[in-house]
Motif scaffolding. Structure first.
Motif, short mmCIF file in Angstrom:
data_model
loop_
_atom_site.label_atom_id
_atom_site.label_comp_id
_atom_site.label_asym_id
_atom_site.label_seq_id
_atom_site.Cartn_x
_atom_site.Cartn_y
_atom_site.Cartn_z
N ILE A 175 -7.07 -43.60 30.52
CA ILE A 175 -7.14 -43.79 29.07
C ILE A 175 -8.28 -44.77 28.84
O ILE A 175 -8.27 -45.88 29.39
CB ILE A 175 -5.82 -44.37 28.53
N ASP A 176 -9.27 -44.35 28.05
CA ASP A 176 -10.42 -45.22 27.84
C ASP A 176 -10.01 -46.47 27.08
O ASP A 176 -9.05 -46.47 26.32
CB ASP A 176 -11.50 -44.47 27.03
N GLY A 177 -10.78 -47.51 27.29
CA GLY A 177 -10.57 -48.74 26.52
C GLY A 177 -9.46 -49.61 27.08
O GLY A 177 -8.89 -49.32 28.13
N VAL A 178 -9.19 -50.69 26.36
CA VAL A 178 -8.16 -51.63 26.79
C VAL A 178 -7.14 -51.80 25.66
O VAL A 178 -7.46 -51.51 24.51
CB VAL A 178 -8.77 -53.01 27.13
N PRO A 179 -5.93 -52.26 25.99
CA PRO A 179 -4.96 -52.50 24.93
C PRO A 179 -5.52 -53.50 23.92
O PRO A 179 -6.30 -54.38 24.30
CB PRO A 179 -3.75 -53.10 25.66
N PRO A 180 -5.14 -53.38 22.66
CA PRO A 180 -5.74 -54.22 21.62
C PRO A 180 -5.26 -55.66 21.73
O PRO A 180 -4.24 -55.95 22.34
CB PRO A 180 -5.24 -53.58 20.33
N ASP A 181 -6.02 -56.55 21.13
CA ASP A 181 -5.65 -57.95 21.02
C ASP A 181 -4.48 -58.05 20.04
O ASP A 181 -4.60 -57.66 18.88
CB ASP A 181 -6.87 -58.73 20.49
N LEU A 182 -3.36 -58.57 20.52
CA LEU A 182 -2.16 -58.58 19.67
C LEU A 182 -2.26 -59.55 18.51
O LEU A 182 -1.42 -59.56 17.62
CB LEU A 182 -0.92 -58.90 20.53
N ARG A 183 -3.29 -60.39 18.53
CA ARG A 183 -3.44 -61.33 17.42
C ARG A 183 -4.11 -60.66 16.23
O ARG A 183 -3.94 -61.09 15.10
CB ARG A 183 -4.28 -62.54 17.87
N SER A 184 -4.93 -59.65 16.51
CA SER A 184 -5.61 -58.98 15.40
C SER A 184 -5.57 -57.47 15.65
O SER A 184 -6.52 -56.91 16.18
CB SER A 184 -7.06 -59.47 15.29
N LEU A 185 -4.43 -56.89 15.29
CA LEU A 185 -4.26 -55.45 15.51
C LEU A 185 -5.09 -54.67 14.49
O LEU A 185 -5.30 -55.14 13.36
CB LEU A 185 -2.78 -55.09 15.36
#
Lengths: 334, 334
Positions: free
Chosen positions: A275-285
């Motif tokens: 899956i391309d990319g990385v999990p999002p920053d949970l502080r700024s979804l």
């Protein structure tokens, strides 16, 4: 199969961490329930909120900075979030217990196995020391540790990884809990040992009729032991269904991505799909769907509308605009 | 374990031989004639010659060393040049005074230091943490002589509640057995003398214990902070154990090893380095004894005292090493 009423119900759980850099929404609206004797898998990448869901249930969210800001956790019909510290202490380790990921570091290195077992028993049962000792012996025997009498006097460093995880399980089972939360219990173990430990979970579940919450990032473990499964992404459940449904008719692009990234021997694939990319920053979804930036099927609407968990089949829930009623007409088959 | 202790005791022999060579050489390493440096510029040649004869300085070094060692082994430490008193007899009285003061100071330092460190770590960044760690910073930085004088001024001069000097009020009856006054007064059931000896110990004990107390507090805090983050502490909490039990049993036993090292070192340092405290409070211990001997160039006294202190230092280290095993069963002695 499981006709009884749920023993544990989690409703709309929101666990946030208030940090200087912003609010981290570690768990952002999780719903599930589990019945006695049932195994629920919670699957997701690191940081998807699966461990924090478990810690919320245990009442072990470090506070500050963590806080359960919304939701209910009902155990045997009673909301755990309204319990006092003392009441929670009496539930932890007795009614709901937990097995952790790394058996190498989860046992206290300076106490004997016996001490670590009997302190749990003595904390919750009105046993004498001798009764607790014989219960400890019985538990080691139950989890399949050879020569338990001698092993009780040993320290954790005298056990192998698999044996330590058995000891952890023995501790978790010490007071016959109704719910067992296993947080990646096999991740740190060799593959052959993994199978043994999973087998042990199944055996214990059959004997004690426990509900097990199996937290893992390994879909193989899910296939092996779970009745139902919840896939989590960025603190939210994205798909929630029975295990065989998930494998046959998994719908969410993230779920499909996870499955495609498992190497198989029989399929002649040129390349593993990541899956391309990385999990999002949970502080700024992102404003819309949290998975949108990595999704292969992303649409314009995904960037603006956060989808809701929608029932697409019997007991099969998906959080994706592709499957939401209002949008379904627009969807061209992916 | 016993084998290890015996082996370590045997290892004491080369260490002490080394120390004895060093202390023996002391007298010969000083530039010029030892006899002259002891008696001073005004001594006549006849006086010098008689002192050389008395000390055996005319014999070859090896003979002198052999005699020195032979005497020590028989418990004969010679006599003081200044007072002509038997040194062994003097030490029998002065050593317990210092050891009693040191033990008292260390007990004070350990109790307060460990407790403050643990609470500061558990309540990190709280007012208690800030105040106690600021206090500890002052504690390590304050000059002992200043602190001692301030205490005398406050408690003896202003409030007049504690005696400013000595071990016992003059006129107080006490039958001595071990020369540890607290112990002797207990052994003879002399409650008045116990209270008196205790009140004499308080100020010098506090003055001497301040630096170790501060160091122990800071070490305990940082070690506890490290341990409290470990997986096994999470496990202990998940078992439903009381917080106090988790902190003082599970965490402290793990965190204690570096603290123990500091305690051992400080204990040894205090034994040899109580010079300032003993001088300020007129404490009749070996610190003041050796201080006066150095001033008066009383070499036999200096030699003997150093030898005794070195022996105790090595023994304290041995005890520390043995205690390691109690706190961490992973430590192996072979």
């Amino acid at each position: 199969m499981h006709t009884e009423s749920p023993i544990l119900q989690v409703e709309n759980l929101h666990t946030h961490f208030i940090t200087k850099a912003g609010i981290v929404k570690a768990v952002d609206g999780v719903d599930f329930d589990i019945k006695p004797g049932e195994t629920l898998g919670i699957v997701g990448e690191s940081g998807s909120g699966k461990s924090m869901t478990a810690m919320s249930i245990m009442g072990l969210i470090p506070s500050p900075p963590g806080k359960i800001v919304e939701g209910e956790i009902r155990f045997k019909g009673e909301n755990l979030l309204t319990k006092t510290k003392k009441q929670m202490r009496n539930i932890r380790g007795k009614e709901i217990s937990m097995v952790f990921q790394d058996p190498m570091t989860s046992l206290n290195p300076v106490f004997t196995i016996e001490k670590q077992l009997i302190e749990t028993i003595l904390a919750h049962e009105s046993f004498s020391k001798n009764q607790a000792r014989s219960r400890a012996l019985e538990l080691l025997h139950l989890v399949g540790i050879p020569d338990p009498k001698k092993r009780l006097k040993n320290y954790p460093h005298e056990f192998s990884g698999g044996m330590r995880q058995r000891v952890m399980i023995a501790i978790a089972l010490a007071c016959n809990p109704s719910v067992l939360i296993a947080d990646e219990p096999t991740t740190a173990l060799d593959v052959t040992i993994q199978a043994q430990i999973l087998e042990l979970f199944k055996k214990m579940q059959n004997e004690l009729n426990m509900a097990i919450i199996m937290i893992t990032h390994d879909l193989g473990v899910v296939a092996e032991v779970c009745d139902r499964v919840m896939v989590m992404y960025a603190g939210k459940p994205v798909e929630y269904t029975e295990t065989n449904h998930l494998f046959d008719q998994g719908k969410h692009p993230y779920t499909l991505g996870l499955m495609n990234s498992i190497p198989t021997i029989n399929k002649q694939k040129k390349k593993l799909e990541a899956i391309d990319g990385v999990p999002p920053d949970l502080r700024s979804l992102p404003k819309g769907c949290s998975f949108a930036p990595r999704c292969k099927h992303v649409m314009e609407a995904c960037l603006h509308i956060d989808p809701t968990l929608t029932e697409v089949n019997d007991h099969h829930f998906v959080r994706c605009l592709l499957y939401e009623e209002t949008n379904s007409e627009k969807v061209v088959s992916p | 374990m016993l084998k290890y202790i015996i082996r370590r005791l045997f290892m004491l022999i080369p260490v002490l031989i080394g120390v004895s060579i060093l202390t023996f050489s002391l007298i010969h390493l000083i530039p010029g004639d030892p006899a002259r440096s002891m008696l001073g510029e005004k001594a006549t040649e006849a006086q010098l010659e008689s002192l050389r004869e008395e000390l055996g300085l005319n014999d070859p070094y090896i003979v002198q060393y052999g005699r020195f060692l032979g005497n020590i082994v028989q418990g004969d430490l010679g006599e003081s040049i200044q007072s002509k008193e038997n040194i062994a007899e003097q030490l029998l009285y002065k050593l317990p005074a210092t050891v009693e003061l040191t033990i008292f100071a260390m007990i004070l330092a350990i109790i307060v230091g460990v407790l403050a460190g643990v609470i500061a770590a558990v309540k990190q960044y709280s007012w208690f943490d800030n105040i106690s760690m600021t206090g500890a910073l002052f504690g390590v930085s304050l000059p002992i002589f200043w602190l001692g004088l301030m205490m005398i001024w406050l408690f003896s001069v202003v409030f007049n509640i504690l005696p400013p000097s000595g071990r016992l009020t003059s006129g107080m009856e006490l039958t001595t057995i071990t020369n540890f006054y607290l112990l002797d007064s207990l052994l003879t059931g002399n409650w008045a003398a116990f209270k008196d000896a205790f009140s004499h110990l308080l100020m010098p004990g506090l003055a001497l214990g301040t630096i170790p107390m501060a160091i122990i507090a800071r070490m305990t805090r940082s070690s506890m902070l490290e341990v409290m983050r470990q997986d096994y502490i999470r496990t202990a909490n998940a078992k439903g154990l009381r917080t106090r039990f988790v902190v003082f049993q599970h965490a402290l036993k793990n965190a204690f090893l570096p603290v123990l090292t500091v305690i051992g070192l400080q204990f040894g340092l205090l034994l040899g380095g109580a010079v300032l405290t003993e001088t300020i409070f007129s404490w009749p211990g070996i610190g003041r004894y050796v201080y006066l001997a150095v001033l008066g160039r009383d070499y036999p006294v200096v030699q003997s005292t150093i030898l005794i202190v070195a022996t105790i230092f090595v023994l304290v280290n041995l005890i520390t090493d043995i205690l390691y095993k109690y706190f961490d069963p992973r430590i192996r002695f072979d």
